[in-house]
Design a protein around this motif. Structure first.
Motif, PDB file in Angstrom:
ATOM      1  N   THR A 430       0.637  -1.291   0.086  1.00  9.22           N
ATOM      2  CA  THR A 430       0.135  -0.065   0.075  1.00  9.22           C
ATOM      3  C   THR A 430       0.757   1.215  -0.048  1.00  9.22           C
ATOM      4  O   THR A 430       1.655   1.394   0.786  1.00  9.22           O
ATOM      5  N   LYS A 434      -1.022   7.384  -0.272  1.00  9.75           N
ATOM      6  CA  LYS A 434      -2.252   6.996  -0.745  1.00  9.75           C
ATOM      7  C   LYS A 434      -2.915   5.392  -0.503  1.00  9.75           C
ATOM      8  O   LYS A 434      -2.625   4.631  -1.322  1.00  9.75           O
ATOM      9  N   SER A 435      -3.879   5.556   0.534  1.00  6.19           N
ATOM     10  CA  SER A 435      -4.350   4.351   0.985  1.00  6.19           C
ATOM     11  C   SER A 435      -5.135   3.453  -0.075  1.00  6.19           C
ATOM     12  O   SER A 435      -5.272   2.369   0.130  1.00  6.19           O
ATOM     13  N   SER A 436      -5.721   4.188  -1.062  1.00  9.80           N
ATOM     14  CA  SER A 436      -6.398   3.697  -2.008  1.00  9.80           C
ATOM     15  C   SER A 436      -5.888   2.852  -3.119  1.00  9.80           C
ATOM     16  O   SER A 436      -6.268   2.205  -4.046  1.00  9.80           O
TER      17      SER A 436
END
Length: 827
Positions: A430, A434-436
């Motif tokens: 990850t 930017k955890s997305s």
């Protein structure tokens, strides 16, 4: 957020640690000489996104009516290329962009001249997600705006400082037909000027560049800006080279990281010295730390100075001696000798590269140069010495401008590992920022039970941290392990390579962007039908704007359809309003162009006068409307250049609108035909307000004070003009907020275009006066009245105005090139 004029600067910004980069395309940008082609944009965005950097496209120009279709197509293409945001100046284009790309971020440009919470709220209500504030605001003012709006706010922290408010400079348009609002600034602020006070030249010693500010430097204010919640710190410089971008980005990256981590370290002297050296006209925080009119403009030079070394002590036939230089000089350094105290501004400065720097006694240094590279006869004791170039900086910048050892700035990646004997090894990678953005990679086969070397966190970290020349670096690693599974190095290396490939693919590809058909979106936001225009037979209304009691008396004698008061002194405004009302002449008052937090009382006072108001700032429209002001007329400073923007302002409640000064006479007529001539109030005579500035030349050069509190108010007692190198004297006046306007010397007049305006349905015409006498006010008004009544021709009016106007007349920004519709988009 760092600037990029082209690929070298873009790569330098990435490597030096920018979170975002802003750049323009060849069209519709405020820096017409720098930018990418639209066809390059997809690769630009892939390059940025692969490195976890956002890309913002500057679409920050006014857009003319005949360009709207092309602008709509460009916006759709920008959105489809997955740009992260558009930076926009024009309110009409803000609406159009939101219609075309509903989910793209839209940022209000600093050229919207937003200086208070009401301006921010207006931009938000028209689709802006973020607002770039004017550079003239102080830290407490910025904090208050954030607290009152909750909006994402962007603040300039470094680089060139315009003397005028962005979006409120018309000098290039007035004097060269080049619109600063359309990317063609001619930098008239960097010219030398003489100051004339009450008809006499003011001695100013070595100050000659009276409108040329120093450069912004806010490295020391970064902790305060971070603490108050500023979303983005913006570095100016899309015309600067890659070294400038690299070194400034690096310095502010470190300052932001330190502030975010709560480290209280202040920037060292070396950091400031490097930024001063790479490009500087003299660095300072200027308005961020409060107003001090003695510091913003020194006036000695208009261009890059570098680092001030010291003064010339002695000059020989082949060497120069300077005393106690500020920094150690060496062979290869670039030097310039600043002789502003005795040499003409038009003369080239003397300087060159040092061949030898020989230390002497008492801190003295002898400088020698290559044969015939310096004319020692043009150097005198007392001249300032500047180091304009330091080769050591090239070496410091090189890792960012030419990263041969792989990326300098890397993205941290957090890894979670689940390992259990008899099951597949599972890893999730990850991006920390930017955890997305995350990928999961598993082994092909279940892990066997370890015989003598089970998997450990240290072993996994060692293998997964080997990210080589990729743009990633290992962040945190969390190992969840059950039993004693065995994972060989070859397996971990394979998983690492697959994770990197997938992360790069995700970042390069991005997500699809929803866009609507550009033509359909444009049709939706354009006014649906032409407004009925007044006929040329309808009587023309003549409105006079005056700035002095003498002019007011003359205006009353003329008895026009209205008199607008644009006074420096609020205390004298109410009696003047009552005087005009007593004469049964409609009276209006003009608002300032700029309002800052804490200045709301000015609007309250204007509203209390119970008369129509000429509104000069977009953020003032709603508060004045809520105050039940009987009529609001939008002025030129709202920068209306197309029918979408005009309709936007009409929907906000304006009764009439004056087109922006970037439009020529034919465009004004066309706008009137499209939006309805009754809605247009055209200025037919005026001295174009070329600079509108927070910097006060009255305070700076006619007092020792720093603000209006201690300057003695010389603006109330003296008439000031700035004479340019051609000999034209441009009047200067202060407004109620102590902001200065420099007016064009010649009066811009519309005699050649009155018939075309009338055919387009324009009925309202305004004449504006600056330093005209009472007799001149009467003569100009009578000449226009006869022409508008058909008693005199346009050509006759031209001749009369040439004889009346105090410094002559010009067609100015109204001039219509024969081929203006076929010129390139920014011509």
């Amino acid at each position: 957020m760092s600037p990029a004029g082209y690929w070298p600067q873009l790569h330098a910004a990435i490597e030096a640690g920018a979170d975002a980069v802003y750049f323009g395309l060849k069209h519709f940008t405020a820096r017409a000489k720098a930018g990418f082609a639209l066809t390059e944009l997809p690769e630009v965005m892939r390059t940025l996104h692969r490195r976890g950097v956002r890309g913002f496209v500057t679409f920050n120009t006014l857009v003319f009516e005949h360009e709207l279709a092309e602008a709509a197509e460009a916006i759709a293409a920008i959105a489809n290329a997955q740009a992260d945001a558009l930076i926009i100046q024009d309110y009409g284009i803000l609406r159009l962009a939101r219609e075309i790309a509903p989910h793209i971020e839209l940022h209000a440009s600093t050229q919207m001249s937003i200086t208070d919470a009401e301006g921010v709220k207006l931009a938000q209500s028209h689709g802006a997600n973020r607002v770039t504030l004017a550079r003239e605001l102080s830290l407490p003012e910025i904090r208050r705006i954030i607290e009152e709006t909750g909006c994402e706010v962007e603040v300039f922290v470094h680089g060139a400082l315009c003397v005028a408010y962005s979006g409120q400079c018309f000098s290039s348009e007035a004097w060269g037909g080049r619109s600063a609002n359309r990317g063609q600034c001619a930098q008239a602020c960097r010219l030398p000027y003489e100051m004339w006070v009450d008809g006499r030249k003011q001695p100013l010693e070595d100050a000659r560049y009276l409108l040329s500010p120093g450069d912004l430097y806010a490295l020391e204010q970064v902790p305060d800006l971070v603490d108050m919640g500023v979303a983005t710190l913006k570095i100016e410089g899309r015309y600067k080279d890659a070294e400038y971008v690299a070194l400034t980005t690096r310095a502010y990256r470190k300052a932001v990281d330190d502030a975010w981590q709560g480290r209280s370290s202040k920037p060292g002297g070396d950091e400031r010295l490097q930024l001063e050296q790479v490009y500087s006209r003299g660095l300072g925080p200027w308005f961020l730390t409060g107003t001090n009119h003695q510091t913003v403009v020194k006036g000695r030079a208009p261009r890059h100075r570098g680092v001030e070394i010291g003064k010339v002590l002695r000059v020989g036939s082949d060497a120069v001696w300077i005393e106690d230089p500020r920094v150690a000089l060496k062979a290869g350094d670039g030097i310039v000798f600043d002789a502003a105290n005795w040499r003409s501004p038009e003369e080239a400065e003397e300087g060159g590269r040092i061949y030898q720097a020989l230390p002497g006694l008492d801190g003295m240094v002898e400088l020698r140069f290559a044969n015939n590279s310096v004319d020692f006869a043009r150097i005198r004791p007392g001249d300032l010495v500047w180091r304009t170039h330091d080769p050591d900086l090239d070496r410091i910048a090189k890792p960012y401008t030419n990263p041969t050892a792989g990326p300098v700035a890397r993205q941290p990646v957090d890894v979670q590992i689940h390992a259990q004997a008899g099951r597949k090894l599972s890893t999730t990678w990850t991006l920390s920022a930017k955890s997305s953005v995350a990928v999961t990679v598993e082994s092909d086969e279940p892990l066997p039970e370890s015989q003598n070397r089970p998997l450990t966190a240290d072993f996994a970290r060692d293998q997964f941290s080997r990210l080589g020349n990729t743009s990633y670096q290992l962040g945190s690693l969390d190992l969840e392990i059950e039993g004693s599974p065995f994972a060989p190095a070859s397996l971990l290396n394979q998983i690492r390579r697959q994770a990197v490939e997938r992360l790069q693919s995700i970042q390069s590809t991005g997500s699809p962007v929803e866009t609507h058909n550009a033509a359909d979106a444009l049709a939706h936001v354009l006014p649906q039908s032409a407004r009925p225009s007044a006929t040329t037979a309808a009587a023309a209304a003549l409105h006079l704007l005056v700035r002095t009691p003498e002019q007011l008396g003359a205006a009353i004698a003329v008895r026009p359809d209205s008199i607008t008061l644009d006074y420096l002194d609020l205390y004298g405004l109410r009696p003047s309003v009552e005087r005009v009302k007593s004469e049964s002449i409609p009276v209006r008052v003009a608002s300032p162009r700029v309002l800052k937090p804490g200045e709301e009382r000015i609007l309250n006072f204007l509203a209390s006068l119970d008369c129509p108001i000429l509104v000069r700032g977009a953020g003032m429209i709603e508060p004045l409307g809520n105050a039940a002001v009987r009529e609001l007329i939008g002025d030129f400073s709202l920068n209306t250049a197309n029918t979408i923007t005009a309709e936007t302002y009409r929907n906000l409640g304006l009764a009439r609108l004056t087109p922006g000064h970037d439009l020529n006479a034919r465009q004004i007529a066309a706008l009137a035909q499209s939006i309805g001539g009754e809605f247009i109030e055209a200025i037919a005579y005026q001295h174009l307000p070329v600079f509108h500035t927070e910097h006060c030349v009255f305070c700076r050069f006619l007092s020792t004070g720093t603000t209006f509190r201690d300057c003695g108010r010389p603006c109330e007692h003296h008439r000031v003009a700035l004479k340019d190198p051609t000999g034209r004297a441009h009047p200067v006046m202060a407004d109620v907020g102590c902001r200065n306007t420099v007016f064009g010397s010649e009066a811009q007049e519309a005699s050649r275009h009155l018939d075309a305006f009338r055919r387009a349905g324009v009925r309202h015409f305004r004449l504006e006066f600056v330093h005209e006498s009472a007799d001149q006010v009467i003569a100009v008004a009578d000449a226009f009245r006869r022409a508008l009544a058909g008693e005199s021709s346009g050509s006759r009016l031209t001749v009369e105005l040439r004889a009346i106007a105090p410094s002559g007349v010009t067609e100015g920004s109204l001039f219509v090139p024969e081929n203006y519709l076929t010129l390139p988009i920014l011509q």
